[in-house]
Design a protein around this motif. Structure first.
Motif, PDB file in Angstrom:
ATOM      1  N   LEU A   1       0.834  -1.196   0.000  1.00 21.37           N
ATOM      2  CA  LEU A   1       0.000   0.000   0.000  1.00 21.37           C
ATOM      3  C   LEU A   1       0.869   1.246   0.000  1.00 21.37           C
ATOM      4  CD1 LEU A   1      -2.759  -1.022   2.557  1.00 21.37           C
ATOM      5  CD2 LEU A   1      -2.624  -1.502   0.117  1.00 21.37           C
ATOM      6  N   ASP A   2       0.520   2.201  -0.852  1.00 25.19           N
ATOM      7  CA  ASP A   2       1.280   3.444  -0.912  1.00 25.19           C
ATOM      8  C   ASP A   2       0.770   4.427   0.147  1.00 25.19           C
ATOM      9  OD1 ASP A   2      -1.068   4.577  -1.914  1.00 25.19           O
ATOM     10  OD2 ASP A   2      -0.366   4.647  -3.981  1.00 25.19           O
ATOM     11  N   ALA A   3       1.254   5.654   0.100  1.00 23.85           N
ATOM     12  CA  ALA A   3       0.900   6.642   1.121  1.00 23.85           C
ATOM     13  C   ALA A   3      -0.592   6.960   1.117  1.00 23.85           C
ATOM     14  CB  ALA A   3       1.713   7.915   0.910  1.00 23.85           C
ATOM     15  N   LYS A   4      -1.265   6.755  -0.015  1.00 18.48           N
ATOM     16  CA  LYS A   4      -2.706   6.997  -0.109  1.00 18.48           C
ATOM     17  C   LYS A   4      -3.516   5.754   0.273  1.00 18.48           C
ATOM     18  CE  LYS A   4      -2.247  10.454  -3.780  1.00 18.48           C
ATOM     19  NZ  LYS A   4      -2.621  10.816  -5.172  1.00 18.48           N
ATOM     20  N   ARG A   5      -2.808   4.700   0.682  1.00 12.94           N
ATOM     21  CA  ARG A   5      -3.406   3.415   1.052  1.00 12.94           C
ATOM     22  C   ARG A   5      -3.929   2.651  -0.159  1.00 12.94           C
ATOM     23  NH1 ARG A   5      -1.821   7.061   4.888  1.00 12.94           N
ATOM     24  NH2 ARG A   5      -2.177   6.271   7.005  1.00 12.94           N
TER      25      ARG A   5
ATOM     26  N   PRO B   1      -3.361  -0.004  -3.317  1.00 14.59           N
ATOM     27  CA  PRO B   1      -2.466  -1.136  -3.616  1.00 14.59           C
ATOM     28  C   PRO B   1      -1.631  -0.872  -4.856  1.00 14.59           C
ATOM     29  CG  PRO B   1      -4.708  -1.632  -4.296  1.00 14.59           C
ATOM     30  CD  PRO B   1      -4.779  -0.314  -3.583  1.00 14.59           C
ATOM     31  N   GLN B   2      -0.346  -1.195  -4.767  1.00 11.48           N
ATOM     32  CA  GLN B   2       0.580  -1.013  -5.878  1.00 11.48           C
ATOM     33  C   GLN B   2       1.392  -2.292  -6.073  1.00 11.48           C
ATOM     34  OE1 GLN B   2       0.446   1.624  -7.719  1.00 11.48           O
ATOM     35  NE2 GLN B   2      -0.694   3.029  -6.402  1.00 11.48           N
ATOM     36  N   SER B   3       1.558  -2.691  -7.322  1.00 11.59           N
ATOM     37  CA  SER B   3       2.435  -3.819  -7.632  1.00 11.59           C
ATOM     38  C   SER B   3       3.861  -3.268  -7.665  1.00 11.59           C
ATOM     39  CB  SER B   3       2.044  -4.444  -8.980  1.00 11.59           C
ATOM     40  OG  SER B   3       2.765  -5.631  -9.210  1.00 11.59           O
ATOM     41  N   ILE B   4       4.494  -3.217  -6.504  1.00 15.62           N
ATOM     42  CA  ILE B   4       5.705  -2.414  -6.325  1.00 15.62           C
ATOM     43  C   ILE B   4       6.931  -2.945  -7.065  1.00 15.62           C
ATOM     44  CG2 ILE B   4       4.965  -1.421  -4.142  1.00 15.62           C
ATOM     45  CD1 ILE B   4       6.627  -3.491  -2.681  1.00 15.62           C
TER      46      ILE B   4
ATOM     47  N   PRO C   1       0.262   2.261   5.180  1.00 13.20           N
ATOM     48  CA  PRO C   1       1.213   2.225   4.059  1.00 13.20           C
ATOM     49  C   PRO C   1       2.342   1.237   4.339  1.00 13.20           C
ATOM     50  CG  PRO C   1       0.681   4.482   4.656  1.00 13.20           C
ATOM     51  CD  PRO C   1       0.109   3.617   5.730  1.00 13.20           C
ATOM     52  N   SER C   2       2.792   0.544   3.287  1.00 12.33           N
ATOM     53  CA  SER C   2       3.804  -0.488   3.507  1.00 12.33           C
ATOM     54  C   SER C   2       4.832  -0.574   2.390  1.00 12.33           C
ATOM     55  CB  SER C   2       3.121  -1.853   3.668  1.00 12.33           C
ATOM     56  OG  SER C   2       2.266  -2.130   2.568  1.00 12.33           O
ATOM     57  N   ASP C   3       4.685   0.228   1.323  1.00 10.04           N
ATOM     58  CA  ASP C   3       5.600   0.083   0.193  1.00 10.04           C
ATOM     59  C   ASP C   3       7.050   0.340   0.583  1.00 10.04           C
ATOM     60  OD1 ASP C   3       5.019   2.755   0.629  1.00 10.04           O
ATOM     61  OD2 ASP C   3       4.651   3.241  -1.484  1.00 10.04           O
ATOM     62  N   ALA C   4       7.300   1.408   1.352  1.00 11.26           N
ATOM     63  CA  ALA C   4       8.671   1.731   1.749  1.00 11.26           C
ATOM     64  C   ALA C   4       9.272   0.650   2.639  1.00 11.26           C
ATOM     65  CB  ALA C   4       8.711   3.075   2.466  1.00 11.26           C
ATOM     66  N   LEU C   5       8.433  -0.010   3.434  1.00 11.20           N
ATOM     67  CA  LEU C   5       8.937  -1.070   4.310  1.00 11.20           C
ATOM     68  C   LEU C   5       9.503  -2.228   3.498  1.00 11.20           C
ATOM     69  CD1 LEU C   5       6.124  -1.162   7.023  1.00 11.20           C
ATOM     70  CD2 LEU C   5       8.359  -0.059   7.167  1.00 11.20           C
ATOM     71  N   PHE C   6       8.842  -2.570   2.399  1.00 13.12           N
ATOM     72  CA  PHE C   6       9.355  -3.645   1.546  1.00 13.12           C
ATOM     73  C   PHE C   6      10.637  -3.225   0.848  1.00 13.12           C
ATOM     74  CE2 PHE C   6       5.031  -5.155   2.084  1.00 13.12           C
ATOM     75  CZ  PHE C   6       5.232  -6.524   2.228  1.00 13.12           C
ATOM     76  N   PHE C   7      10.714  -1.973   0.403  1.00 16.63           N
ATOM     77  CA  PHE C   7      11.935  -1.492  -0.231  1.00 16.63           C
ATOM     78  C   PHE C   7      13.098  -1.496   0.764  1.00 16.63           C
ATOM     79  CE2 PHE C   7       9.194   1.124  -3.331  1.00 16.63           C
ATOM     80  CZ  PHE C   7       9.149   0.064  -4.216  1.00 16.63           C
ATOM     81  N   LEU C   8      12.818  -1.133   2.023  1.00 17.49           N
ATOM     82  CA  LEU C   8      13.861  -1.193   3.057  1.00 17.49           C
ATOM     83  C   LEU C   8      14.294  -2.631   3.297  1.00 17.49           C
ATOM     84  CD1 LEU C   8      12.425   1.398   5.611  1.00 17.49           C
ATOM     85  CD2 LEU C   8      14.665   1.562   4.508  1.00 17.49           C
ATOM     86  N   GLU C   9      13.342  -3.534   3.399  1.00 19.15           N
ATOM     87  CA  GLU C   9      13.639  -4.946   3.653  1.00 19.15           C
ATOM     88  C   GLU C   9      14.506  -5.532   2.551  1.00 19.15           C
ATOM     89  OE1 GLU C   9      11.133  -9.129   3.672  1.00 19.15           O
ATOM     90  OE2 GLU C   9      10.168  -7.321   4.462  1.00 19.15           O
ATOM     91  N   ASP C  10      14.270  -5.096   1.318  1.00 25.29           N
ATOM     92  CA  ASP C  10      14.990  -5.643   0.171  1.00 25.29           C
ATOM     93  C   ASP C  10      16.273  -4.885  -0.140  1.00 25.29           C
ATOM     94  OD1 ASP C  10      13.062  -7.616  -0.247  1.00 25.29           O
ATOM     95  OD2 ASP C  10      11.827  -6.275  -1.451  1.00 25.29           O
ATOM     96  N   GLY C  11      16.609  -3.878   0.659  1.00 26.39           N
ATOM     97  CA  GLY C  11      17.825  -3.117   0.432  1.00 26.39           C
ATOM     98  C   GLY C  11      17.729  -2.162  -0.745  1.00 26.39           C
TER      99      GLY C  11
END
Length: 226
Positions: A61-65, A67-70, A171-181
């Motif tokens: 989920l992006d900042a607007k909540r 869903p995005q295929s990130i 929102p969770s998109d940035a969390l996945f990007f952080l997790e994946d480096g």
């Protein structure tokens, strides 16, 4: 869709877009994953385009909540798209769920005409403590027609979705990007933060001129200071 579910008699349901071509073993992988992880309510498959780039490998989920295929556009072999793991949402283009779970949840909300119905179901089940996962070993290929039509949103469906989830979802998109480096944050002693974003990430924030002009490329990462 509800008519088809009512007619089904098997233990599991699979909702499959007709513009997808399954690869060998895709369904066996979903069944095996479900039986190995009984806490998982919904399982999505990895979907690749004809050019072997990712179309879907989990959604955040992006900042607007929304869903995005990130990881869309990432190479099929990239580590971020080659992991089976938990996501808040997976695409309904190929969605695996136990029939009993689907019926108990009330199924897809028919107020959605063409979009967001899959995200809504995933978020409803997630709010009940059930997990949503991607099984990256279950692979399908999508046509160019599906890849194009998927980005055409319905204003009605968007409004319906946001009324329900804009203040509830996280929102969770940035969390996945952080997790994946793919995203790194660096703090100095006075609290200034420098953000590094991998070049492969096609983030809208990078394309904004004010930030782009302040960024410098270093080690495969884009950097800017907030």
């Amino acid at each position: 869709m509800h008519i088809a579910v009512a007619a089904a008699r098997g233990k599991y349901l699979v909702f499959l877009d007709p513009l997808l071509t399954p690869r060998q073993g895709w369904l066996d992988e979903l069944v095996a994953y479900s039986e190995s992880y009984p806490e998982v309510a919904v399982i999505g498959s990895k979907i690749l385009r004809g050019d072997n780039l990712a179309h879907h490998s989990g959604m955040a989920l992006d900042a607007k909540r929304e869903p995005q295929s990130i990881y869309r556009g990432f190479p099929a072999e990239h580590p971020a798209v080659s992991r089976s793991r938990r996501f808040p949402v997976v695409s309904g283009e190929c969605l695996f769920i136990a029939r009993a779970t689907y019926l108990a949840s009330g199924g897809f909300d028919l107020r959605y005409t063409s979009h967001y119905w899959d995200a809504d179901l995933c978020l409803r089940l997630g709010s009940l403590g059930r997990e949503i996962h991607l099984c990256h070993d279950s692979v399908l290929t999508c046509s160019d027609r599906l890849a194009i039509s998927d980005v055409q949103d319905s204003n009605h469906d968007q409004a319906t979705y946001l009324r329900r989830w804009a203040k509830k979802a996280t929102p969770s998109d940035a969390l996945f990007f952080l997790e994946d480096g793919l995203l790194q944050l660096h703090y100095d002693r006075i609290g200034t933060v420098e953000c590094s974003i991998a070049q492969i990430v096609q983030s809208p924030i990078i394309r904004k001129g004010a930030l782009r002009d302040r960024m410098r490329s270093s080690g495969g990462m884009h950097r800017f200071t907030a």
